[in-house]
Write a protein that holds these residues in place. Structure first.
Motif: not given
Lengths: 112, 112
Positions: A99-100, B32, B34, B36, B46, B49
């Protein structure tokens, strides 16, 4: 909060040489991943380290290796460089696995 | 099953238009998703998300639409601007597998 720092930014090496790239993750992040980026190939996963242990590995030859230190800083090494190793090498750190992700600006390696 | 398929590979949109990039995945364990954004000479950053418990997430001109049953998600850029010209990567990750998988990227060019 400082971001992910990669050094050096640019590097020119000769075929057959070896190279070491460095990555300092965001403070507190324990996961560090390395990617190779070439035109048309997207982000190719090299390996991921967590608490000094390699946890995941991509499909790259054994010439590509890495390690992580107790302060979470990571290095990757490429031995016996080939022309095809010319690429942007990106490091990403994460405080929570998967994540992240935060990427550094990368090291542009040119093999001549 | 670990792949994330991204399309199109490249996209040209007029200024003020809507840019749409699509991604599809197979692994239902992903939780999850996301996106980018990468500018030349920089690492990916990022952008936005989403988690699979919502069908849409909007942040300014950027919206993620998520279709859990179809295992697809997309990025919509409204009122596209020349400054949005960049490469966009979708990704998917799973806490269970501790991995993040990236799509191959879309090179977006916004015509002034």
């Amino acid at each position: 909060k400082a971001g992910v720092t990669q050094t050096p930014r640019y590097l020119i090496k000769t075929r057959g040489q070896q190279v070491t790239l460095s990555c300092s993750p965001i403070s507190g992040h324990r996961s560090v991943s390395w990617y190779q980026q070439t035109p048309g190939q997207g982000l190719q996963f090299l390996f991921e380290y967590f608490s000094e242990t390699q946890r995941n590995k991509g499909n790259f030859p054994g010439r590509f290796s890495g390690r992580q230190f107790s302060n979470s800083r990571s290095e990757m090494n490429v031995s016996t460089l080939e022309l095809g190793d010319s690429a942007l090498y990106l490091c990403a750190s994460s405080g929570r696995e998967g994540y992240g992700y935060t990427f550094g600006s990368g090291t542009r390696l040119t093999v001549v | 099953q670990q792949q994330v398929k991204q399309s199109p590979q490249s996209l040209i949109v007029q200024k003020g238009g809507i840019s749409i990039i699509n991604c599809a995945y197979e692994n239902t364990a992903f939780d999850y998703f996301p996106w980018y954004q990468q500018f030349p000479g920089k690492g990916p950053a990022l952008l936005i998300a989403i988690r699979p418990d919502v069908s849409e997430k909007k942040e300014g001109r950027f919206t993620i639409s998520f279709n859990k049953s179809a295992k697809q998600f997309s990025l919509h850029i409204m009122d596209s601007q020349p400054g949005d010209s960049a490469t966009y990567f979708c990704a998917a990750s799973s806490k269970r597998d501790d991995k993040i998988i990236f799509g191959k990227g879309t090179r977006l060019h916004i015509l002034p």
